[in-house]
Write a protein that holds these residues in place. Structure first.
Motif, PDB file in Angstrom:
ATOM      1  N   GLN A  47     -40.281 -37.748 -13.626  1.00  0.00           N
ATOM      2  CA  GLN A  47     -39.606 -39.044 -13.610  1.00  0.00           C
ATOM      3  C   GLN A  47     -38.326 -38.985 -12.797  1.00  0.00           C
ATOM      4  O   GLN A  47     -37.993 -39.927 -12.083  1.00  0.00           O
ATOM      5  N   GLU A  51     -37.397 -41.318  -9.335  1.00  0.00           N
ATOM      6  CA  GLU A  51     -36.212 -42.152  -9.133  1.00  0.00           C
ATOM      7  C   GLU A  51     -35.506 -41.809  -7.825  1.00  0.00           C
ATOM      8  O   GLU A  51     -35.063 -42.689  -7.096  1.00  0.00           O
ATOM      9  N   GLN A  52     -35.389 -40.523  -7.501  1.00  0.00           N
ATOM     10  CA  GLN A  52     -34.729 -40.128  -6.262  1.00  0.00           C
ATOM     11  C   GLN A  52     -35.539 -40.523  -5.041  1.00  0.00           C
ATOM     12  O   GLN A  52     -34.975 -40.910  -4.015  1.00  0.00           O
ATOM     13  N   ARG A  54     -37.518 -43.064  -4.684  1.00  0.00           N
ATOM     14  CA  ARG A  54     -37.601 -44.518  -4.489  1.00  0.00           C
ATOM     15  C   ARG A  54     -36.708 -44.965  -3.329  1.00  0.00           C
ATOM     16  O   ARG A  54     -37.127 -45.725  -2.456  1.00  0.00           O
TER      17      ARG A  54
END
Length: 90
Positions: A47, A51-52, A54
């Motif tokens: 996860q 996030e990084q 994206r």
């Protein structure tokens, strides 16, 4: 210690390394594929890596679709924005 997919069907483990190292390898490996312009990239990512990545995906004009695959892992697909959307039979 997780298995990290570097390229299709090549997974590595890094014994003795912490989760932060694994995250760096995970983000780095996918970032290289994005920078090379691959039309379709599919990976199982943590996860935190999702996030990084994206922001990186948006910068390179990729669409990122992430679904929860359980136990803190996401099933992530990156496609070029100029491509037609991938359709799935449900």
């Amino acid at each position: 210690m997780r298995k990290i997919e570097i390229v299709d069907d090549l997974r590595l483990r890094f014994p003795g390394r912490d989760a932060e190292f694994d995250l760096g390898v995970e983000v780095g490996a996918v970032s290289v594929l994005i920078a090379q312009g691959h039309a379709l990239i599919q990976r199982q990512l943590s996860q935190a890596a999702t996030e990084q990545l994206r922001t990186i995906a948006e910068h390179f004009r990729y669409v990122m679709v992430a679904t929860d695959a359980g136990t803190g892992v996401m099933s992530v697909t990156f496609t070029k924005r100029s491509r037609r959307p991938l359709l799935r039979v449900v």
